[in-house]
Every structure is written in structure tokens, then in C-alpha cells.
Design a protein around this motif. Structure first.
Motif, PDB file in Angstrom:
ATOM      1  N   LEU A  70       0.827  -1.208   0.000  1.00  0.00           N
ATOM      2  CA  LEU A  70       0.000   0.000   0.000  1.00  0.00           C
ATOM      3  C   LEU A  70       0.864   1.262   0.000  1.00  0.00           C
ATOM      4  N   SER A  71       2.013   1.214   0.678  1.00  0.00           N
ATOM      5  CA  SER A  71       2.928   2.359   0.689  1.00  0.00           C
ATOM      6  C   SER A  71       3.506   2.602  -0.690  1.00  0.00           C
ATOM      7  N   HIS A  72       3.692   1.529  -1.450  1.00  0.00           N
ATOM      8  CA  HIS A  72       4.172   1.681  -2.830  1.00  0.00           C
ATOM      9  C   HIS A  72       3.244   2.636  -3.582  1.00  0.00           C
ATOM     10  N   ASP A  73       1.948   2.476  -3.357  1.00  0.00           N
ATOM     11  CA  ASP A  73       0.969   3.345  -4.013  1.00  0.00           C
ATOM     12  C   ASP A  73       1.158   4.803  -3.595  1.00  0.00           C
ATOM     13  N   ALA A  74       1.471   5.011  -2.318  1.00  0.00           N
ATOM     14  CA  ALA A  74       1.650   6.380  -1.822  1.00  0.00           C
ATOM     15  C   ALA A  74       2.947   6.999  -2.338  1.00  0.00           C
ATOM     16  N   PHE A  75       4.003   6.178  -2.434  1.00  0.00           N
ATOM     17  CA  PHE A  75       5.295   6.685  -2.887  1.00  0.00           C
ATOM     18  C   PHE A  75       5.354   6.896  -4.394  1.00  0.00           C
ATOM     19  N   TYR A  76       4.519   6.175  -5.132  1.00  0.00           N
ATOM     20  CA  TYR A  76       4.512   6.273  -6.595  1.00  0.00           C
ATOM     21  C   TYR A  76       3.094   6.555  -7.087  1.00  0.00           C
ATOM     22  N   PRO A  77       2.559   7.729  -6.758  1.00  0.00           N
ATOM     23  CA  PRO A  77       1.157   8.020  -7.096  1.00  0.00           C
ATOM     24  C   PRO A  77       0.886   8.065  -8.599  1.00  0.00           C
ATOM     25  N   GLU A  78       1.932   8.259  -9.403  1.00  0.00           N
ATOM     26  CA  GLU A  78       1.728   8.303 -10.859  1.00  0.00           C
ATOM     27  C   GLU A  78       1.552   6.908 -11.455  1.00  0.00           C
ATOM     28  N   GLU A  79       1.917   5.869 -10.688  1.00  0.00           N
ATOM     29  CA  GLU A  79       1.766   4.492 -11.152  1.00  0.00           C
ATOM     30  C   GLU A  79       0.422   3.928 -10.682  1.00  0.00           C
ATOM     31  N   PRO A  80      -0.106   2.939 -11.386  1.00  0.00           N
ATOM     32  CA  PRO A  80      -1.377   2.331 -10.965  1.00  0.00           C
ATOM     33  C   PRO A  80      -1.245   1.674  -9.580  1.00  0.00           C
ATOM     34  N   ALA A  81      -2.319   1.678  -8.836  1.00  0.00           N
ATOM     35  CA  ALA A  81      -2.338   1.081  -7.493  1.00  0.00           C
ATOM     36  C   ALA A  81      -2.120  -0.431  -7.588  1.00  0.00           C
ATOM     37  N   LEU A  82      -1.433  -0.984  -6.569  1.00  0.00           N
ATOM     38  CA  LEU A  82      -1.182  -2.427  -6.520  1.00  0.00           C
ATOM     39  C   LEU A  82      -2.352  -3.157  -5.871  1.00  0.00           C
ATOM     40  N   LEU A  83      -2.923  -2.557  -4.850  1.00  0.00           N
ATOM     41  CA  LEU A  83      -4.079  -3.121  -4.147  1.00  0.00           C
ATOM     42  C   LEU A  83      -5.169  -2.068  -4.098  1.00  0.00           C
ATOM     43  N   ARG A  84      -6.411  -2.523  -4.115  1.00  0.00           N
ATOM     44  CA  ARG A  84      -7.531  -1.597  -3.961  1.00  0.00           C
ATOM     45  C   ARG A  84      -8.419  -2.114  -2.837  1.00  0.00           C
ATOM     46  N   LYS A  85      -8.653  -1.275  -1.847  1.00  0.00           N
ATOM     47  CA  LYS A  85      -9.541  -1.654  -0.745  1.00  0.00           C
ATOM     48  C   LYS A  85     -10.978  -1.625  -1.253  1.00  0.00           C
ATOM     49  N   VAL A  86     -11.699  -2.735  -0.982  1.00  0.00           N
ATOM     50  CA  VAL A  86     -13.077  -2.817  -1.451  1.00  0.00           C
ATOM     51  C   VAL A  86     -14.067  -3.060  -0.312  1.00  0.00           C
ATOM     52  N   GLY A  87     -13.563  -3.145   0.914  1.00  0.00           N
ATOM     53  CA  GLY A  87     -14.471  -3.355   2.034  1.00  0.00           C
ATOM     54  C   GLY A  87     -13.735  -3.767   3.290  1.00  0.00           C
ATOM     55  N   GLU A  88     -14.515  -4.228   4.264  1.00  0.00           N
ATOM     56  CA  GLU A  88     -13.985  -4.698   5.543  1.00  0.00           C
ATOM     57  C   GLU A  88     -14.777  -5.922   5.982  1.00  0.00           C
TER      58      GLU A  88
END
Length: 129
Positions: A70-88
Motif C-alpha cells: 500500500l505504501s508503494h501506491d503512496a510513494f509512486y502516485p503516478e503508477e497504478p495502485a497495486l491493491l484496492r480496498k473494497v471493504g472490511e
């Protein structure tokens, strides 16, 4: 004396770095393999799914593994997300006392990232042999 925001950020980053050092290459390889298998059908998954197939000792480091993805997504916002939260969902871990865990979907970019990391490990092992 209270910390400045910059001091608090530095302290938090040092703590996270110390915690990340407990996630071994074996742990990362294990979670990569499990995640690719569990998410192979394109369905969402949670830590509950992983807990059913991973040894308890390794489960303790799963949060750090997911935090890194998830931090990868924050550090590389220009790249597509690796995981997407869809619920709990409520955790099946009795020690969690009813705490909720996130349900995620592994994106195509996430699958590619993990597959490339896995291939790099295999290549590194082959080169060392």
C-alpha cells in the motif's frame, strides 16, 4: 517536550524501518506466492484468507507486507495502485477481538509487480548458483 511534525515524521519512519527489517525475504516470497494464488480468480481477499494458509508466525508480519504494498501506491502516485480496498470484514483471529480487517483486490499492476519481483528472485538465485 512535544515533537515538531518533522521530528514526529522522522521518528515514525525510523520505527517503521525497524519493523520492516523483521519481514524476511522468505516472508516476502511466501506472501507473494500466497497472494498470487488467492487472488488468481480475480476475487477480493482479506487477511482472513491468508491466515488460513500461512503459518501463525508469518501472519504476524503480514500487516507489514501489505503496508509495503500500500505504501508503494503512496510513494509512486503516478503508477497504478497495486491493491484496492473494497471493504472490511471481521477478523477470524481470536486475538483481534472482533477487529475489522480490510478486503482488497489485487490489481493488474499489483499482479505484475509481484510477478516481476518473483522473477527477479528466481534470476538472483540462478545467478548465485
Amino acid at each position: 517536550m512535544p515533537l515538531t511534525p518533522e521530528e514526529a515524521r522522522t521518528q515514525a519512519n525510523e520505527l517503521l524501518a525497524a519493523m520492516y527489517s523483521t519481514v524476511t525475504q522468505w516472508d516476502t516470497a511466501l506472501f507473494d506466492q500466497v497472494l498470487l494464488a488467492i487472488a488468481a480468480d480475480g476475487q477480493p481477499f482479506s487477511m482472513n484468507d491468508i491466515r488460513q494458509v500461512v503459518p501463525e508466525d508469518a501472519c504476524r508480519r503480514a500487516g507489514l507486507y501489505f503496508h509495503a504494498l500500500l505504501s508503494h501506491d503512496a510513494f509512486y502516485p503516478e503508477e497504478p495502485a497495486l491493491l484496492r480496498k473494497v471493504g472490511e470484514v471481521v477478523s477470524i483471529n481470536e486475538k483481534a477481538h472482533g477487529k475489522k480487517v480490510n478486503i482488497h483486490l489485487l490489481t493488474r499492476a499489483g499482479r505484475k509487480f509481484i510477478e516481476e519481483r518473483r522473477a527477479a528472485r528466481i534470476e538472483q538465485r540462478s545467478a548465485a548458483a
